[in-house]
Design a protein around this motif. Structure first.
Motif, PDB file in Angstrom:
ATOM      1  N   MET A 103       0.877  -1.142   0.060  1.00 26.61           N
ATOM      2  CA  MET A 103      -0.148   0.059  -0.187  1.00 26.61           C
ATOM      3  C   MET A 103       0.795   1.232   0.058  1.00 26.61           C
ATOM      4  O   MET A 103       0.229   2.360  -0.025  1.00 26.61           O
ATOM      5  CB  MET A 103      -0.892   0.004   1.265  1.00 26.61           C
ATOM      6  N   GLY A 104       2.134   1.028   0.293  1.00 21.74           N
ATOM      7  CA  GLY A 104       2.906   2.421  -0.082  1.00 21.74           C
ATOM      8  C   GLY A 104       2.877   3.231   1.411  1.00 21.74           C
ATOM      9  O   GLY A 104       3.450   4.522   1.470  1.00 21.74           O
ATOM     10  N   ARG A 105       2.407   2.572   2.660  1.00 23.16           N
ATOM     11  CA  ARG A 105       2.196   3.316   3.477  1.00 23.16           C
ATOM     12  C   ARG A 105       3.237   3.013   4.729  1.00 23.16           C
ATOM     13  O   ARG A 105       3.374   1.705   4.969  1.00 23.16           O
ATOM     14  CB  ARG A 105       0.758   3.028   4.226  1.00 23.16           C
ATOM     15  N   ALA A 106       3.742   4.102   5.300  1.00 17.32           N
ATOM     16  CA  ALA A 106       5.047   3.809   6.203  1.00 17.32           C
ATOM     17  C   ALA A 106       4.552   3.336   7.766  1.00 17.32           C
ATOM     18  O   ALA A 106       3.522   4.093   8.046  1.00 17.32           O
ATOM     19  CB  ALA A 106       5.617   5.152   6.203  1.00 17.32           C
ATOM     20  N   PRO A 107       4.874   2.273   8.152  1.00 20.50           N
ATOM     21  CA  PRO A 107       4.406   1.792   9.313  1.00 20.50           C
ATOM     22  C   PRO A 107       4.870   2.755  10.588  1.00 20.50           C
ATOM     23  O   PRO A 107       5.736   3.288  10.276  1.00 20.50           O
ATOM     24  CB  PRO A 107       5.067   0.423   9.586  1.00 20.50           C
ATOM     25  N   GLU A 108       4.022   2.601  11.420  1.00 20.74           N
ATOM     26  CA  GLU A 108       4.378   3.725  12.722  1.00 20.74           C
ATOM     27  C   GLU A 108       5.700   3.338  13.301  1.00 20.74           C
ATOM     28  O   GLU A 108       6.188   1.891  13.500  1.00 20.74           O
ATOM     29  CB  GLU A 108       3.430   3.631  13.760  1.00 20.74           C
ATOM     30  N   GLY A 109       6.637   4.307  13.478  1.00 25.84           N
ATOM     31  CA  GLY A 109       7.866   3.805  14.240  1.00 25.84           C
ATOM     32  C   GLY A 109       9.152   3.578  13.152  1.00 25.84           C
ATOM     33  O   GLY A 109      10.175   3.561  13.886  1.00 25.84           O
ATOM     34  N   LEU A 110       8.787   3.663  11.879  1.00 26.90           N
ATOM     35  CA  LEU A 110       9.899   3.313  11.074  1.00 26.90           C
ATOM     36  C   LEU A 110      10.679   4.579  11.095  1.00 26.90           C
ATOM     37  O   LEU A 110      10.516   5.637  10.840  1.00 26.90           O
ATOM     38  CB  LEU A 110       9.336   3.167   9.579  1.00 26.90           C
ATOM     39  N   ARG A 111      12.019   4.320  11.090  1.00 29.08           N
ATOM     40  CA  ARG A 111      13.137   5.315  11.055  1.00 29.08           C
ATOM     41  C   ARG A 111      13.035   6.084   9.897  1.00 29.08           C
ATOM     42  O   ARG A 111      12.792   5.375   8.842  1.00 29.08           O
ATOM     43  CB  ARG A 111      14.361   4.836  11.129  1.00 29.08           C
ATOM     44  N   ASP A 112      13.301   7.269   9.840  1.00 28.06           N
ATOM     45  CA  ASP A 112      13.149   8.172   8.682  1.00 28.06           C
ATOM     46  C   ASP A 112      14.335   7.625   7.578  1.00 28.06           C
ATOM     47  O   ASP A 112      13.844   7.856   6.510  1.00 28.06           O
ATOM     48  CB  ASP A 112      13.662   9.646   9.275  1.00 28.06           C
ATOM     49  N   VAL A 113      15.346   7.467   8.327  1.00 25.74           N
ATOM     50  CA  VAL A 113      16.542   7.044   7.311  1.00 25.74           C
ATOM     51  C   VAL A 113      16.040   5.822   6.506  1.00 25.74           C
ATOM     52  O   VAL A 113      16.557   5.547   5.243  1.00 25.74           O
ATOM     53  CB  VAL A 113      17.952   6.675   7.807  1.00 25.74           C
ATOM     54  N   VAL A 114      15.429   4.777   7.032  1.00 23.19           N
ATOM     55  CA  VAL A 114      14.792   3.722   6.306  1.00 23.19           C
ATOM     56  C   VAL A 114      13.721   3.994   5.441  1.00 23.19           C
ATOM     57  O   VAL A 114      13.682   3.393   4.154  1.00 23.19           O
ATOM     58  CB  VAL A 114      14.556   2.532   7.470  1.00 23.19           C
ATOM     59  N   LEU A 115      12.781   4.812   5.858  1.00 20.87           N
ATOM     60  CA  LEU A 115      11.679   5.291   4.896  1.00 20.87           C
ATOM     61  C   LEU A 115      11.914   6.026   3.839  1.00 20.87           C
ATOM     62  O   LEU A 115      11.658   5.563   2.613  1.00 20.87           O
ATOM     63  CB  LEU A 115      10.646   6.135   5.794  1.00 20.87           C
ATOM     64  N   ALA A 116      12.909   6.943   3.841  1.00 22.87           N
ATOM     65  CA  ALA A 116      13.488   7.482   2.635  1.00 22.87           C
ATOM     66  C   ALA A 116      14.154   6.593   1.619  1.00 22.87           C
ATOM     67  O   ALA A 116      14.112   6.885   0.398  1.00 22.87           O
ATOM     68  CB  ALA A 116      14.537   8.498   3.146  1.00 22.87           C
ATOM     69  N   SER A 117      14.866   5.539   2.126  1.00 20.70           N
ATOM     70  CA  SER A 117      15.518   4.697   1.415  1.00 20.70           C
ATOM     71  C   SER A 117      14.439   3.473   0.639  1.00 20.70           C
ATOM     72  O   SER A 117      14.530   3.310  -0.558  1.00 20.70           O
ATOM     73  CB  SER A 117      16.709   3.822   2.078  1.00 20.70           C
TER      74      SER A 117
END
Length: 588
Positions: free
Chosen positions: A16-30
């Protein structure tokens, strides 16, 4: 604190392309970068470069490989015991060296986390190596944080390696282990080993530059010249480095010494002749001999107080500690960042300031101001002109003169016609003077745009013998006496002495010995008694107090950045944490 990323979190993002809660910013951007590449999600292992390409990469990265070799070998037993791999990659994420636990190596072989595997983000998505390359920062990627499902079996921690002089990315040091097994110290170890590799490389480059200078002196080059290292950086001689394309041409000459592009060189500097300096088969530098009437920059004649750029290069070549400090100072001053140089009495702060000024503005004036002598109206008498202003001991500025000094510095900084570069030299900790009310806070921040800490001579022992020879030669200039010589026993004592007065004390000792010596050979009985008599050992409490003070000073100088403080102290961040705990100091 962020939680552990689960497989369901990754699946939710993929679906779904939705970021899970608590995911680190550096991981989400990657993840978001990886998701824009349609074919990444299906990859199960990293791509592999060809054998010929890998051989070329190994040769191209021989400097960092040479600097890393001993550090990788030293940590091999630790990697085997902790069931992990230590991996060295080039700036594109291609694995150049990898070793560690044999069982883990077998598992890594399937994913090509071995020689020739390419671990850039574009090749295999989110992983510590590729993400560290993209962000330029140390990164830890754990389990399901990897974008490609096939490599989620790993935990990895990577640190970028940067050239000790130019700051360019030269590689990545990574520690990888199975995701099912905790590696709590992997990030700290990666950071520490990366720092050690860069430090070793800096020492190697300083030795190269010293060899180039020595070779040039032995050749007794006449006339105008420029000496470059193999990276196109000027070491000594005339300042034509700003001529369009010249540094790149020098780098090309050093890379292809057997087929130099002399036409391009002649176009950049008409009439110049190039000589490549080799040690064995390696081209380490280039001497550019200039025509008798070279083009020079227009401007007023440089006054007597002006510094020289080759002074800074010569300083950098004398010590592995000074080389990165000189390079940082030059870049900061070129960017017109106000520079605060701190160091003990006699460490050479003024010499460094003159050399820095000469490296960025060879024809600009260098004005030195003793702040203790400033009167209420003295600052208003300064002319607004280009060049470099050096303020000596700003903490000693009389309170009544500080508002006027601040006002004048604002005026000089705002002068758009010829803005002034600013260097402040301080023996005491200027931040402590600010906190004690001795120096206005707004004046402190006007002076301390960036801080360079000049190490005392006891931390630069490799410089002591060259300085002895230099001062011995200066002591007999204009006379018929020969310079002093020192027996091996005397040299050992002089190298081991702590030199509390630093360069001033060393120079005074040599001048005194030169004036009194008739044989011109200095042995142990000739040395001052405080150098030859055994000193009582420091009590354990005194040693602990000194170590605590050094740690606190470094933390203050780095603005509370513990990672940077640990790097400058030459210890791992985890070691710094243990020290703070033992001192009863809360981490900021």
């Amino acid at each position: 604190m962020t939680g552990i990323t689960r497989k369901e979190d990754w699946e939710q993002f993929r679906a779904m392309g939705r970021a899970p809660e608590g995911l680190r910013d550096v991981v989400l951007a990657s993840w978001q970068r990886a998701a824009r590449q349609d074919d990444l999600a299906s990859r199960t292992r990293a791509p592999l470069v060809s054998g010929d390409a890998f051989a070329g990469l190994h040769q191209a990265n021989r400097d960092v490989l040479g600097a890393a070799r001993d550090h990788l070998a030293r940590n091999l037993a630790l990697m085997r015991a902790s069931r992990a791999l230590m991996v060295l990659c080039d700036p594109q994420g291609v694995v150049l060296e990898a070793d560690g636990c044999p069982a883990v190596i077998e598992r890594a072989r399937d994913d090509r986390l071995l020689l020739g595997g390419c671990w850039d983000e574009a090749a295999i998505g989110t992983n510590a190596i590729g993400t560290a390359i993209h962000t330029g920062q140390p990164v830890e990627i754990r389990g399901a944080e990897h974008f490609c499902e096939g490599i989620q079996k790993w935990n990895c921690a990577a640190t970028p390696l940067r050239h000790p002089v130019t700051g360019a990315l030269i590689g990545v040091l990574d520690i990888t282990g199975p995701s099912a097994e905790a590696q709590p110290h992997a990030a700290a170890l990666s950071l520490a080993v990366a720092g050690q590799i860069v430090q070793t490389l800096g020492q190697d480059l300083a030795q190269e530059r010293a060899w180039l200078l020595e070779t040039l002196l032995l050749q007794r080059v006449a006339g105008d010249f420029i000496l470059f290292d193999r990276f196109g950086q000027r070491i000594s001689g005339a300042d034509l480095a700003g001529r369009a394309g010249l540094p790149g041409l020098i780098r090309a000459l050093a890379r292809q010494p057997d087929a130099p592009d002399l036409d391009a060189l002649a176009e950049a500097v008409p009439g110049a002749e190039a000589q490549i300096l080799r040690r064995g088969d390696a081209a380490l530098g280039v001497v550019l001999r200039l025509p008798r009437a070279p083009l020079r920059r227009q401007g007023a004649e440089r006054p007597a107080l002006a510094g020289r750029g080759d002074d800074l290069d010569a300083l950098a070549a004398t010590s592995a500690l000074l080389a990165p400090l000189c390079a940082q100072g030059r870049m900061l001053l070129e960017a017109r960042v106000p520079l605060l140089v701190q160091g003990e009495t006699g460490t050479g702060k003024e010499t460094l300031a003159r050399a820095l000024a000469g490296s960025v503005a060879p024809e600009g004036p260098v004005s030195l101001v003793e702040c203790s002598a400033l009167a209420e109206t003295a600052a208003d008498d300064w002319p607004i002109a280009g060049g470099t202003l050096v303020l000596i001991e700003p903490a000693e500025t009389p309170p009544e003169a500080q508002p006027l000094l601040l006002r004048r510095l604002k005026a000089l900084a705002g002068n758009g016609v010829a803005p002034v570069r600013l260097i402040a030299l301080s023996t005491p900790d200027l931040a402590a003077a600010r906190d004690a009310g001795q120096l206005r806070r707004d004046l402190f921040y006007r002076l301390a745009g960036a801080v360079l800490r000049l190490p005392p001579l006891r931390d630069r022992r490799a410089e002591i013998l060259p300085l002895l020879r230099r001062f011995a030669g200066q002591a007999v200039e204009g006379s018929r006496r020969s310079p002093l010589r020192f027996t091996p026993a005397a040299q050992r004592v002089l190298e081991a002495y702590d030199w509390p007065g630093n360069l001033h004390e060393l120079r005074n000792v040599v001048l005194s010995l030169s004036a009194l010596s008739s044989s011109r050979l200095i042995d142990l009985p000739d040395l001052p008694p405080e150098m030859t008599q055994p000193r009582p050992p420091l009590r354990e409490s005194a040693l602990r107090d000194r170590a605590r003070a050094d740690v606190l000073q470094m933390i203050d100088e780095t603005g509370g950045n513990l990672a940077e403080a640990a790097r400058r102290l030459g210890i791992a961040r985890s070691t710094l944490y243990l020290k703070l705990d033992s001192y009863g100091i809360r981490r900021r």
